[in-house]
Scaffold this motif. Structure first.
Motif, PDB file in Angstrom:
ATOM      1  N   LYS A   1      -9.201  13.878   4.369  1.00  0.00           N
ATOM      2  CA  LYS A   1      -8.074  14.605   3.783  1.00  0.00           C
ATOM      3  C   LYS A   1      -7.950  14.330   2.289  1.00  0.00           C
ATOM      4  CE  LYS A   1      -3.019  14.878   4.159  1.00  0.00           C
ATOM      5  NZ  LYS A   1      -1.829  14.363   4.882  1.00  0.00           N
ATOM      6  N   LEU A   2      -8.214  13.080   1.880  1.00  0.00           N
ATOM      7  CA  LEU A   2      -8.006  12.688   0.471  1.00  0.00           C
ATOM      8  C   LEU A   2      -9.166  13.062  -0.430  1.00  0.00           C
ATOM      9  CD1 LEU A   2      -6.448   9.146   0.976  1.00  0.00           C
ATOM     10  CD2 LEU A   2      -5.255  11.302   0.607  1.00  0.00           C
ATOM     11  N   ARG A   3     -10.347  13.371   0.161  1.00  0.00           N
ATOM     12  CA  ARG A   3     -11.525  13.668  -0.668  1.00  0.00           C
ATOM     13  C   ARG A   3     -11.295  14.865  -1.595  1.00  0.00           C
ATOM     14  NH1 ARG A   3     -16.721  11.860   1.003  1.00  0.00           N
ATOM     15  NH2 ARG A   3     -17.555  13.281  -0.574  1.00  0.00           N
ATOM     16  N   ASN A   4     -10.326  15.759  -1.242  1.00  0.00           N
ATOM     17  CA  ASN A   4     -10.033  16.906  -2.111  1.00  0.00           C
ATOM     18  C   ASN A   4      -9.374  16.492  -3.428  1.00  0.00           C
ATOM     19  OD1 ASN A   4     -11.028  18.759  -0.260  1.00  0.00           O
ATOM     20  ND2 ASN A   4      -9.077  18.905   0.818  1.00  0.00           N
ATOM     21  N   GLY A   5      -8.760  15.307  -3.433  1.00  0.00           N
ATOM     22  CA  GLY A   5      -8.069  14.875  -4.651  1.00  0.00           C
ATOM     23  C   GLY A   5      -8.614  13.604  -5.260  1.00  0.00           C
ATOM     24  N   LEU A   6      -9.719  13.077  -4.700  1.00  0.00           N
ATOM     25  CA  LEU A   6     -10.271  11.813  -5.194  1.00  0.00           C
ATOM     26  C   LEU A   6     -11.738  11.967  -5.585  1.00  0.00           C
ATOM     27  CD1 LEU A   6      -8.849   9.238  -2.610  1.00  0.00           C
ATOM     28  CD2 LEU A   6      -8.119   9.534  -4.966  1.00  0.00           C
TER      29      LEU A   6
ATOM     30  N   ILE B   1     -11.070   6.804  -8.147  1.00  0.00           N
ATOM     31  CA  ILE B   1     -10.782   5.595  -7.371  1.00  0.00           C
ATOM     32  C   ILE B   1     -11.015   4.346  -8.204  1.00  0.00           C
ATOM     33  CG2 ILE B   1     -11.556   4.213  -5.390  1.00  0.00           C
ATOM     34  CD1 ILE B   1     -12.057   6.797  -3.902  1.00  0.00           C
ATOM     35  N   ASN B   2     -12.052   4.348  -9.025  1.00  0.00           N
ATOM     36  CA  ASN B   2     -12.436   3.151  -9.777  1.00  0.00           C
ATOM     37  C   ASN B   2     -11.736   3.030 -11.131  1.00  0.00           C
ATOM     38  OD1 ASN B   2     -14.234   2.119  -7.860  1.00  0.00           O
ATOM     39  ND2 ASN B   2     -15.910   3.387  -8.593  1.00  0.00           N
ATOM     40  N   LYS B   3     -11.160   4.160 -11.661  1.00  0.00           N
ATOM     41  CA  LYS B   3     -10.660   4.111 -13.028  1.00  0.00           C
ATOM     42  C   LYS B   3      -9.187   4.525 -13.183  1.00  0.00           C
ATOM     43  CE  LYS B   3     -15.262   5.174 -14.911  1.00  0.00           C
ATOM     44  NZ  LYS B   3     -16.056   6.115 -15.712  1.00  0.00           N
ATOM     45  N   SER B   4      -8.667   5.347 -12.291  1.00  0.00           N
ATOM     46  CA  SER B   4      -7.314   5.880 -12.465  1.00  0.00           C
ATOM     47  C   SER B   4      -6.247   4.809 -12.243  1.00  0.00           C
ATOM     48  CB  SER B   4      -7.077   7.052 -11.502  1.00  0.00           C
ATOM     49  OG  SER B   4      -7.892   8.152 -11.834  1.00  0.00           O
ATOM     50  N   SER B   5      -5.082   5.026 -12.864  1.00  0.00           N
ATOM     51  CA  SER B   5      -3.954   4.112 -12.712  1.00  0.00           C
ATOM     52  C   SER B   5      -3.307   4.290 -11.349  1.00  0.00           C
ATOM     53  CB  SER B   5      -2.924   4.373 -13.813  1.00  0.00           C
ATOM     54  OG  SER B   5      -2.367   5.673 -13.658  1.00  0.00           O
ATOM     55  N   GLN B   6      -2.407   3.366 -11.015  1.00  0.00           N
ATOM     56  CA  GLN B   6      -1.688   3.462  -9.746  1.00  0.00           C
ATOM     57  C   GLN B   6      -0.898   4.757  -9.672  1.00  0.00           C
ATOM     58  OE1 GLN B   6       1.800   0.958  -9.116  1.00  0.00           O
ATOM     59  NE2 GLN B   6       1.068   0.436  -7.066  1.00  0.00           N
ATOM     60  N   GLU B   7      -0.253   5.133 -10.787  1.00  0.00           N
ATOM     61  CA  GLU B   7       0.551   6.358 -10.807  1.00  0.00           C
ATOM     62  C   GLU B   7      -0.322   7.587 -10.551  1.00  0.00           C
ATOM     63  OE1 GLU B   7       3.547   8.802 -13.847  1.00  0.00           O
ATOM     64  OE2 GLU B   7       2.657   6.881 -14.442  1.00  0.00           O
ATOM     65  N   GLU B   8      -1.510   7.617 -11.160  1.00  0.00           N
ATOM     66  CA  GLU B   8      -2.405   8.766 -10.971  1.00  0.00           C
ATOM     67  C   GLU B   8      -2.911   8.839  -9.533  1.00  0.00           C
ATOM     68  OE1 GLU B   8      -4.409   9.223 -15.403  1.00  0.00           O
ATOM     69  OE2 GLU B   8      -5.109   7.632 -14.082  1.00  0.00           O
TER      70      GLU B   8
ATOM     71  N   VAL C   1      -2.422   1.879   0.686  1.00  0.00           N
ATOM     72  CA  VAL C   1      -3.849   2.156   0.524  1.00  0.00           C
ATOM     73  C   VAL C   1      -4.223   2.132  -0.958  1.00  0.00           C
ATOM     74  CG1 VAL C   1      -5.646   3.906   0.796  1.00  0.00           C
ATOM     75  CG2 VAL C   1      -4.072   3.442   2.670  1.00  0.00           C
ATOM     76  N   VAL C   2      -3.330   2.679  -1.810  1.00  0.00           N
ATOM     77  CA  VAL C   2      -3.577   2.662  -3.254  1.00  0.00           C
ATOM     78  C   VAL C   2      -3.646   1.227  -3.766  1.00  0.00           C
ATOM     79  CG1 VAL C   2      -2.580   3.234  -5.501  1.00  0.00           C
ATOM     80  CG2 VAL C   2      -2.586   4.933  -3.672  1.00  0.00           C
ATOM     81  N   ASN C   3      -2.721   0.376  -3.292  1.00  0.00           N
ATOM     82  CA  ASN C   3      -2.715  -1.022  -3.728  1.00  0.00           C
ATOM     83  C   ASN C   3      -3.996  -1.735  -3.312  1.00  0.00           C
ATOM     84  OD1 ASN C   3      -0.167  -0.645  -4.810  1.00  0.00           O
ATOM     85  ND2 ASN C   3       0.904  -1.388  -2.999  1.00  0.00           N
ATOM     86  N   GLU C   4      -4.441  -1.512  -2.067  1.00  0.00           N
ATOM     87  CA  GLU C   4      -5.696  -2.109  -1.597  1.00  0.00           C
ATOM     88  C   GLU C   4      -6.872  -1.567  -2.411  1.00  0.00           C
ATOM     89  OE1 GLU C   4      -6.408  -4.380   0.704  1.00  0.00           O
ATOM     90  OE2 GLU C   4      -4.351  -4.751   1.300  1.00  0.00           O
ATOM     91  N   MET C   5      -6.827  -0.295  -2.735  1.00  0.00           N
ATOM     92  CA  MET C   5      -7.898   0.354  -3.493  1.00  0.00           C
ATOM     93  C   MET C   5      -8.048  -0.271  -4.879  1.00  0.00           C
ATOM     94  SD  MET C   5      -8.139   4.459  -4.139  1.00  0.00           S
ATOM     95  CE  MET C   5      -8.104   4.803  -2.374  1.00  0.00           C
ATOM     96  N   ILE C   6      -6.899  -0.470  -5.544  1.00  0.00           N
ATOM     97  CA  ILE C   6      -6.923  -1.058  -6.890  1.00  0.00           C
ATOM     98  C   ILE C   6      -7.396  -2.509  -6.838  1.00  0.00           C
ATOM     99  CG2 ILE C   6      -5.462  -1.752  -8.816  1.00  0.00           C
ATOM    100  CD1 ILE C   6      -3.782   0.756  -8.300  1.00  0.00           C
TER     101      ILE C   6
END
Length: 243
Positions: A235-240, A188-195, A206-211
């Motif tokens: 739901k997202l905790r499995n991939g974040l 969440i803190n380091k990955s790019s928008q694409e990742e 949500v990704v835009n707000e996160m970044i």
């Protein structure tokens, strides 16, 4: 409904405040949220939380929302927030209404007001439309989102443990397929928008707000992102991951 104590913080609740729980929703009513700072002192992003504190020391965020910034010497009046409510596990909980301010790296607690009446959840969830002793009719059918409380403060009573499968005695052969490699989690803190967008089920907004809002110091802070709710975060905790 109860009346808060005398306020001494820069950003604080005023007047009366109350909550009403119905199924998986809770309505928070607050007379005023005031910024007592000078006129030119605008607050950081503010967040309202309804928290449950258990007698064993740990707490859970039961509902939350962000409300933006507030100019000094200004207030929000007659506030009503209809939010998703996360039913806590069985037991007696002391509920508190809290306002937090974003301080650049994390949210800081600005005011906290406890409700006098404890919120009690019986051992078995009500199975009819009749109100439980706590006044709620929600069923205990969802997990509570994780917090960053120390492990020794998390209530693990009543949790079932997964069964451990026995090792197969069948010898491996050259024709057996290798298990697919587990995909690395996006940070969440380091990955790019694409990742981040590669995580299954995550909305682009949500990704835009996160970044825009990162870094995040806890999952509790991530839960305050606009568009992010307890169900989606679960739901997202499995991939974040945070970092």
């Amino acid at each position: 409904m109860t009346t808060n104590n005398e306020l001494s913080r820069d950003i604080a609740f005023s007047g009366h405040y109350s909550y009403k729980i119905q199924d998986d929703r809770v309505i928070l009513c607050i007379s005023q949220i005031t910024n007592h700072r000078p006129l030119d002192n605008i607050s950081g992003t503010l967040a309202i939380e309804l928290k449950g504190y258990h007698q064993d020391g740990h707490y859970l965020v039961l509902a939350s929302t962000t409300i933006g910034q507030l100019t000094g010497q200004h207030l929000l009046a007659d506030c009503h927030y209809d939010l998703v409510f996360q039913m806590p596990p069985a037991g007696s909980w002391q509920l508190a209404l809290e306002v937090h301010e974003w301080e650049g790296e994390q949210y800081g607690l600005m005011d906290q007001q406890f409700f006098a009446q404890p919120y009690y959840i019986p051992e078995e969830a009500p199975c009819s439309s009749e109100a439980s002793p706590s006044g709620s009719t929600a069923a205990l059918n969802e997990e509570i989102p994780l917090t960053d409380a120390p492990v020794n403060q998390i209530n693990t009573k009543g949790e079932s443990k997964p069964a451990i499968p026995k090792a197969s005695k069948k010898p491996k052969t050259s024709t057996e397929k290798k298990a697919p490699e587990k995909k690395a989690k996006a940070s969440i803190n380091k990955s790019s928008q694409e990742e981040l967008l590669s995580v299954k089920g995550i909305p682009k907004k949500v990704v835009n707000e996160m970044i825009e809002q990162r870094p995040f110091s806890s999952w509790e802070a991530v839960l305050l992102i606009k568009g992010m709710g307890p169900k989606l975060l679960k739901k997202l905790r499995n991939g974040l991951k945070l970092n």
